[in-house]
Design an enzyme around this catalytic site. Sequence first.
Site, PDB file in Angstrom:
ATOM      1  N   GLU A 114     188.934  59.544  19.752  1.00  0.00           N
ATOM      2  CA  GLU A 114     187.723  60.013  21.008  1.00  0.00           C
ATOM      3  C   GLU A 114     186.395  59.411  20.461  1.00  0.00           C
ATOM      4  O   GLU A 114     185.272  58.635  21.063  1.00  0.00           O
ATOM      5  CB  GLU A 114     187.421  61.487  21.118  1.00  0.00           C
ATOM      6  CG  GLU A 114     186.245  61.963  21.813  1.00  0.00           C
ATOM      7  CD  GLU A 114     186.138  61.531  23.155  1.00  0.00           C
ATOM      8  OE1 GLU A 114     187.185  60.901  23.679  1.00  0.00           O
ATOM      9  OE2 GLU A 114     185.256  61.644  23.917  1.00  0.00           O
ATOM     10  N   ARG A 147     178.895  57.237  39.729  1.00  0.00           N
ATOM     11  CA  ARG A 147     180.160  56.798  40.402  1.00  0.00           C
ATOM     12  C   ARG A 147     180.413  55.217  40.475  1.00  0.00           C
ATOM     13  O   ARG A 147     181.506  55.033  40.879  1.00  0.00           O
ATOM     14  CB  ARG A 147     180.304  57.452  41.886  1.00  0.00           C
ATOM     15  CG  ARG A 147     180.204  58.925  41.550  1.00  0.00           C
ATOM     16  CD  ARG A 147     180.426  59.616  42.909  1.00  0.00           C
ATOM     17  NE  ARG A 147     181.827  59.285  43.466  1.00  0.00           N
ATOM     18  CZ  ARG A 147     182.724  60.089  43.227  1.00  0.00           C
ATOM     19  NH1 ARG A 147     182.622  61.318  42.556  1.00  0.00           N
ATOM     20  NH2 ARG A 147     183.743  60.165  43.915  1.00  0.00           N
ATOM     21  N   TRP A 179     181.473  50.785  43.150  1.00  0.00           N
ATOM     22  CA  TRP A 179     182.009  50.458  41.973  1.00  0.00           C
ATOM     23  C   TRP A 179     183.147  49.633  42.841  1.00  0.00           C
ATOM     24  O   TRP A 179     183.985  49.948  43.343  1.00  0.00           O
ATOM     25  CB  TRP A 179     182.836  51.513  41.237  1.00  0.00           C
ATOM     26  CG  TRP A 179     183.555  51.050  39.841  1.00  0.00           C
ATOM     27  CD1 TRP A 179     182.912  50.971  38.967  1.00  0.00           C
ATOM     28  CD2 TRP A 179     184.849  50.792  39.717  1.00  0.00           C
ATOM     29  NE1 TRP A 179     183.881  50.606  37.907  1.00  0.00           N
ATOM     30  CE2 TRP A 179     184.966  50.493  38.474  1.00  0.00           C
ATOM     31  CE3 TRP A 179     185.964  50.732  40.714  1.00  0.00           C
ATOM     32  CZ2 TRP A 179     186.010  49.907  37.850  1.00  0.00           C
ATOM     33  CZ3 TRP A 179     187.216  50.292  40.011  1.00  0.00           C
ATOM     34  CH2 TRP A 179     187.262  50.239  38.589  1.00  0.00           C
ATOM     35  N   HIS A 185     199.912  50.523   7.910  1.00  0.00           N
ATOM     36  CA  HIS A 185     201.134  49.655   8.657  1.00  0.00           C
ATOM     37  C   HIS A 185     200.299  48.513   9.546  1.00  0.00           C
ATOM     38  O   HIS A 185     201.226  48.379  10.531  1.00  0.00           O
ATOM     39  CB  HIS A 185     201.757  50.651   9.689  1.00  0.00           C
ATOM     40  CG  HIS A 185     202.480  51.905   8.928  1.00  0.00           C
ATOM     41  ND1 HIS A 185     203.643  51.382   8.041  1.00  0.00           N
ATOM     42  CD2 HIS A 185     202.283  52.974   8.523  1.00  0.00           C
ATOM     43  CE1 HIS A 185     204.028  52.662   7.354  1.00  0.00           C
ATOM     44  NE2 HIS A 185     203.274  53.524   7.687  1.00  0.00           N
ATOM     45  N   ASN A 209     184.727  55.239  50.262  1.00  0.00           N
ATOM     46  CA  ASN A 209     185.120  55.265  49.047  1.00  0.00           C
ATOM     47  C   ASN A 209     186.517  55.406  48.872  1.00  0.00           C
ATOM     48  O   ASN A 209     186.864  56.483  49.438  1.00  0.00           O
ATOM     49  CB  ASN A 209     184.321  56.416  48.466  1.00  0.00           C
ATOM     50  CG  ASN A 209     184.881  56.798  46.946  1.00  0.00           C
ATOM     51  OD1 ASN A 209     185.256  56.157  46.281  1.00  0.00           O
ATOM     52  ND2 ASN A 209     184.936  58.090  46.759  1.00  0.00           N
ATOM     53  N   GLY A 210     187.189  54.455  48.290  1.00  0.00           N
ATOM     54  CA  GLY A 210     188.661  54.542  48.190  1.00  0.00           C
ATOM     55  C   GLY A 210     189.211  53.061  48.272  1.00  0.00           C
ATOM     56  O   GLY A 210     188.487  52.064  48.141  1.00  0.00           O
ATOM     57  N   GLU A 252     182.817  52.386  24.757  1.00  0.00           N
ATOM     58  CA  GLU A 252     182.278  52.484  26.091  1.00  0.00           C
ATOM     59  C   GLU A 252     181.020  52.228  26.322  1.00  0.00           C
ATOM     60  O   GLU A 252     180.666  51.659  27.182  1.00  0.00           O
ATOM     61  CB  GLU A 252     182.970  53.601  26.818  1.00  0.00           C
ATOM     62  CG  GLU A 252     182.455  55.033  26.352  1.00  0.00           C
ATOM     63  CD  GLU A 252     183.137  55.952  27.236  1.00  0.00           C
ATOM     64  OE1 GLU A 252     183.438  55.817  28.488  1.00  0.00           O
ATOM     65  OE2 GLU A 252     183.147  57.211  26.756  1.00  0.00           O
ATOM     66  N   LYS A 300     184.153  56.665  22.412  1.00  0.00           N
ATOM     67  CA  LYS A 300     182.807  56.588  22.695  1.00  0.00           C
ATOM     68  C   LYS A 300     182.037  55.432  22.359  1.00  0.00           C
ATOM     69  O   LYS A 300     181.000  55.030  23.095  1.00  0.00           O
ATOM     70  CB  LYS A 300     182.392  57.871  21.968  1.00  0.00           C
ATOM     71  CG  LYS A 300     182.371  59.335  22.372  1.00  0.00           C
ATOM     72  CD  LYS A 300     181.927  59.783  23.756  1.00  0.00           C
ATOM     73  CE  LYS A 300     183.013  59.284  24.893  1.00  0.00           C
ATOM     74  NZ  LYS A 300     183.993  60.106  25.328  1.00  0.00           N
ATOM     75  N   CYS A 321     182.472  54.982  43.710  1.00  0.00           N
ATOM     76  CA  CYS A 321     181.705  54.568  44.707  1.00  0.00           C
ATOM     77  C   CYS A 321     181.230  56.106  44.985  1.00  0.00           C
ATOM     78  O   CYS A 321     181.841  57.059  44.981  1.00  0.00           O
ATOM     79  CB  CYS A 321     182.379  54.048  45.797  1.00  0.00           C
ATOM     80  SG  CYS A 321     183.023  52.668  45.660  1.00  0.00           S
ATOM     81  N   LYS A 333     182.157  56.899  36.524  1.00  0.00           N
ATOM     82  CA  LYS A 333     182.577  58.295  36.032  1.00  0.00           C
ATOM     83  C   LYS A 333     183.618  58.894  36.468  1.00  0.00           C
ATOM     84  O   LYS A 333     184.468  59.616  35.968  1.00  0.00           O
ATOM     85  CB  LYS A 333     181.308  59.333  36.192  1.00  0.00           C
ATOM     86  CG  LYS A 333     181.549  60.963  35.838  1.00  0.00           C
ATOM     87  CD  LYS A 333     180.782  60.831  34.316  1.00  0.00           C
ATOM     88  CE  LYS A 333     181.038  62.238  33.789  1.00  0.00           C
ATOM     89  NZ  LYS A 333     181.368  61.966  32.214  1.00  0.00           N
TER      90      LYS A 333
END
Length: 613
Positions: free
Chosen positions: A486, A27, A75, A509, A101-102, A493, A490, A2, A608
């Site tokens: 990584e 955000r 968000w 394995h 926001n929270g 996402e 990438k 948010c 983000k």
Amino acid sequence: MCGIVAYVGQKEALPVIIKGLKRLEYRGYDSAGVALLNESGLSIYKKKGKVSELEAHLDTFSSLNSKIGIGHTRWATHGEPNDVNAHPHYSASEKFAMIHNGIIENYEVLKTDLQNKGYVFHSETDSEVFIKFIEDIHRNNDCSLEEAVRLALHKVVGAYAIVIMNIEEPDTLIAARKGSPLVIGVGEDEYFLASDATPIIEYTNKVIYLDDYEIAVIRQNQLQIKTIENVETHPYINQLEMELEAIEKGGYDHFMLKEIYEQPRSIADCMRGRLDASSGRLVVGGLRDYMNKFQNAQRIIITACGTSWHAGLVAEYLFEEFARIPVEVEYASEFRYRNPVLNENDFVIAISQSGETADTLAAIELAKSKGATIFGVCNVVGSSIARATHAGSYTHAGPEIGVASTKAFTAQISVLTLMALKLGYQRGMIAETRYMELLHELETIPGKVERALQLNEQLIKIAEIYKDARNFLYLGRGYNFPVALEGALKLKEISYIHAEGYPAAEMKHGPIALIDEEMPVVFIATKDSSYEKVVSNIQEVKARKGKIIAVVTEGDTTVKNMADHVIEVPSTEEAFVPLISVVPLQLLSYHIAVMRGCNVDQPRNLAKSVTVE
Ligand code: M6R
């Protein structure tokens, strides 16, 4: 998570807020809304979707002129993304409007109480409960709104950055924070509020970072900050060094691509003033007062989330190789709830691009409470983590707007590499000549990353071939194992292709069962101490007809004969390889995502800055 923006001053508030919301869209982008106050009253306009959809909605209204306003980009946490759950929210009388926001953890108890008193709720959000709770206190105590906010904050449990407008005080904004960021921009007879400085920088470079448990009462030409205990504070005004162009796309199609291309510069910026190989000078300023603790630590514990956690894994190899201190790398979300064994001899490094990640912050607080020394590696200046740690070093990558982290990752590794070399040298674990060799090689990295970026055309061609794959496997060993993780993160996402990263030797394995002619396998097979072993793993995949995309060292001929595609990156010291080998993986993900029509800068369901646990 948010983004919030608010303005009070002489300007038209709406354009300032809309522009600010666009800057904060990284955000969260589930919905957007604004509240404005003028002769017609206090009005809220909100819409599911991106800020552009709110803008289109606003076009249908006239008389939106107002010199004060608040805005929010969401968000979703409580309640699905829709118009009703979008912020701002009115109080019951519609005299107050609030953005939040929270997360308010005890909102259900508060809601039941309010419902018993006859309050009706339109949304599923904790934020609507929050503002109605404030109004209830305001009514019952016959007090000012500021006082009602103060009393409410003593009762709510959770995290918040809030801004409230009041129809009865048309020139006043009331803001408060705990756990979620809030920055106040100080202009000439005007104030700006935002979740970070990016909406503010265009108007003023003077900012105040509101602290937890502080309440600000802001009028056009007056700002007063008090703690929730009603004690006035005298805030420090910081001078921002950020440039406006750093938060614009600068001709690139996407922020992610721009940020990938910025890496030669961001890595160099990270080393600037810290490393001078010709004189053997390596200074990590933040460490100065804590070098003794660092050198004598019995253990280094690294805590982080997501990509920052991957940078932590690279650091584990670095610290153990160069400094010979045992390292543990912990997901902050697990660490915080595990009752870990910690004491004052532990040196904890918290890594975070945003500096706001809720789990990382909580892990820091836990480690602090056990007496450990906490060192932050953050990108965002003045962020909560930067302020919660005992000491730290900024990565100096500049604003990273694309949700997928790219330049922040390489900048984090750069700082951690400097720290590992400094520590190793101070502890007498690296001989002088070797140390000098390493410093000289480190200085060449920005140039080598520049060369890796020249592989772009080749990566576009590879992306074209594999853009419709349903799965990808990424394999690497040693320093390239975190790079494999990584690379997979990438891809998944931003392109929504299922991808997994594994240590190459673990393939047999389990994951080897997945391999057939449909499965692209990305090997990071640079010439290093595990090269021969990785080559054997490549053979194993080839034998099962998997498609092999290999990142190799320039001039490699062995892998060329086995792989379907080879991507040649410049050679460097084994310990510095991740800074280069990750670059083609970032580009590959980017191009695949673009070809699949995905929104690379704002992938679905993500934000983000993850300020909820
Ligand atoms: O701001 P932080 O570095 O603390 O964020 C941690 C993760 O949320 C972040 O790295 C996330 O995994 C990125 N979107 C990955 O690209």
